[in-house]
Design an enzyme around this catalytic site. Structure first.
Site, mmCIF file in Angstrom:
data_model
loop_
_atom_site.group_PDB
_atom_site.id
_atom_site.type_symbol
_atom_site.label_atom_id
_atom_site.label_comp_id
_atom_site.label_asym_id
_atom_site.label_seq_id
_atom_site.Cartn_x
_atom_site.Cartn_y
_atom_site.Cartn_z
ATOM 1 N N SER A 165 0.842 -1.198 0.000
ATOM 2 C CA SER A 165 0.000 0.000 0.000
ATOM 3 C C SER A 165 0.879 1.251 0.000
ATOM 4 C CB SER A 165 -0.898 0.010 1.239
ATOM 5 O OG SER A 165 -1.399 1.319 1.442
ATOM 6 N N HIS A 195 -1.211 -1.408 -4.185
ATOM 7 C CA HIS A 195 -2.469 -1.046 -3.544
ATOM 8 C C HIS A 195 -2.554 0.471 -3.398
ATOM 9 C CE1 HIS A 195 -5.874 -2.243 -0.903
ATOM 10 N NE2 HIS A 195 -5.518 -1.229 -0.136
ATOM 11 N N ASP A 201 -4.809 3.446 -1.989
ATOM 12 C CA ASP A 201 -5.906 3.747 -1.075
ATOM 13 C C ASP A 201 -6.498 5.114 -1.377
ATOM 14 O OD1 ASP A 201 -6.040 1.493 0.818
ATOM 15 O OD2 ASP A 201 -3.962 2.053 1.264
ATOM 16 N N MET A 236 -9.287 7.756 -0.239
ATOM 17 C CA MET A 236 -10.186 8.099 0.880
ATOM 18 C C MET A 236 -10.775 9.480 0.623
ATOM 19 S SD MET A 236 -7.889 6.850 4.096
ATOM 20 C CE MET A 236 -6.934 5.322 4.049
ATOM 21 N N HIS A 275 -8.223 0.641 -3.962
ATOM 22 C CA HIS A 275 -9.123 0.397 -2.821
ATOM 23 C C HIS A 275 -9.860 1.696 -2.539
ATOM 24 C CE1 HIS A 275 -9.462 -0.536 1.790
ATOM 25 N NE2 HIS A 275 -10.632 -0.560 1.181
ATOM 26 N N MET A 312 -12.172 3.836 -0.591
ATOM 27 C CA MET A 312 -12.895 4.073 0.671
ATOM 28 C C MET A 312 -13.645 5.382 0.487
ATOM 29 S SD MET A 312 -9.777 2.818 3.050
ATOM 30 C CE MET A 312 -8.678 2.921 1.640
ATOM 31 N N MET A 327 -11.322 -6.273 5.589
ATOM 32 C CA MET A 327 -10.474 -5.308 6.306
ATOM 33 C C MET A 327 -10.091 -5.896 7.652
ATOM 34 S SD MET A 327 -9.898 -2.704 4.394
ATOM 35 C CE MET A 327 -9.019 -1.762 5.647
ATOM 36 N N GLY A 335 -2.997 4.079 7.872
ATOM 37 C CA GLY A 335 -1.997 3.015 7.879
ATOM 38 C C GLY A 335 -1.448 2.840 9.286
ATOM 39 N N ASP A 340 -6.295 -6.580 4.522
ATOM 40 C CA ASP A 340 -5.697 -5.241 4.472
ATOM 41 C C ASP A 340 -5.760 -4.593 5.851
ATOM 42 O OD1 ASP A 340 -4.864 -2.680 3.833
ATOM 43 O OD2 ASP A 340 -6.655 -2.164 2.668
ATOM 44 N N GLY A 365 -2.589 -3.851 9.121
ATOM 45 C CA GLY A 365 -1.794 -4.510 10.158
ATOM 46 C C GLY A 365 -1.101 -5.783 9.712
HETATM 47 C C1 DX5 Z 1 -6.230 1.467 5.649
HETATM 48 C C2 DX5 Z 1 -5.805 1.153 4.237
HETATM 49 C C3 DX5 Z 1 -4.664 0.226 4.186
HETATM 50 C C4 DX5 Z 1 -3.400 0.730 4.837
HETATM 51 C C5 DX5 Z 1 -2.650 -0.440 5.377
HETATM 52 O O1 DX5 Z 1 -7.457 2.096 5.653
HETATM 53 O O2 DX5 Z 1 -6.863 0.576 3.513
HETATM 54 O O3 DX5 Z 1 -4.395 -0.193 2.859
HETATM 55 O O4 DX5 Z 1 -2.565 1.443 3.974
HETATM 56 O O5 DX5 Z 1 -1.557 0.014 6.108
HETATM 57 P P1 DX5 Z 1 -0.781 -0.947 7.102
HETATM 58 O O6 DX5 Z 1 -0.271 -2.123 6.312
HETATM 59 O O7 DX5 Z 1 0.315 -0.083 7.623
HETATM 60 O O8 DX5 Z 1 -1.742 -1.374 8.176
HETATM 61 ZN ZN ZN Z 2 -6.376 -0.377 1.614
#
Ligand code: DX5
Ligand code: ZN
Length: 221
Positions: free
Chosen positions: A8, A31, A33, A35, A64, A66, A135, A142, A173, A175
């Protein structure tokens, strides 16, 4: 089972996105993201930046979304050339319509669910999608801690996918790192998003390979 790693870029240095993308050229997908400040409290990048990322990335894009309005944005990202477009089930009453539109446009159709959202409704429509994203943190940021309570849901999704014999990828996705990827793989995930576990380290490509090997090790048994 084919294991896929999708770093990501949320954890990448946005002022040097080109170099960051080159640094993970061994990944299966990248990936991205998106938002919107409505569906999640954070805002990342919009279509202007994403389009340049899609055009310059050495590996295909796993978008992705969101966002509160997937009816508008999912087709827009397919149009821009994202190989896979994932939207949230919570954001639309008509996921099949969006998924069909994505497929017609030549993109893979992914549906995502938050940790609190039941997976069962998605299992009814497996033939209509190419990927389920469970999720493993609340979306928005992140670097959060993997939520173990999502593991049962991953297991139930894996069972249903195998029972139906469909070619649906099961993505996790949030952690995902060296201390959590194996339990997620054991539960049945085959595609792993990792942000902070890949970027911000001296050798991002090496992190991708290590994560892939760890997940592959689980699925060999
Ligand atoms: C969170 C995102 C993830 C995020 C993951 O809302 O959708 O893709 O970047 O980040 P890590 O791997 O650090 O948890
Ligand atoms: Zn994501």
């Amino acid at each position: 089972m084919t294991i896929r790693i999708s770093p990501s870029i949320l954890s990448a240095n946005f002022a040097q996105l080109g170099q960051e993308l080159e640094s993970i050229a061994n990944a299966d997908m990248v990936h991205v993201d998106v938002m919107d400040g409505h569906f999640v409290p954070n805002i990342t990048m919009g279509p202007v930046v994403a389009e340049d990322v899609i055009r310059t990335s050495p590996v295909p894009i796993d978008a992705h979304l969101m966002v509160a309005d997937p009816e508008t944005w999912a087709p827009a990202f397919a149009e821009m050339g994202a190989a896979s477009v994932t939207f949230h089930a919570e954001a639309t009453p008509s996921p099949i319509r969006i998924a069909r539109q994505l497929r017609t446009m030549g993109a893979r159709a992914g549906i995502a669910i938050n940790p609190y959202t039941p997976v069962e409704p998605l299992l009814e429509i497996l033939p209509e999608v190419d990927m389920i994203l469970v999720m493993t943190v609340e979306p928005g940021y992140g670097g959060q801690k993997f939520l173990n309570v999502t593991l049962d849901k991953i297991r139930r999704a894996r069972e249903a996918i195998d029972k139906n014999g469909v070619d649906v990828w099961l993505q996790v996705d949030g952690g995902i790192a060296e201390d959590t990827i194996e339990i997620a793989a054991e539960a049945g995930a085959d595609m792993f998003v990792a942000g902070s576990a890949v970027f911000g380290h001296s050798n991002a490509a090496e992190r991708v390979d290590t994560l892939r090997q760890m997940a592959q090790g689980i699925h060999k048994h």
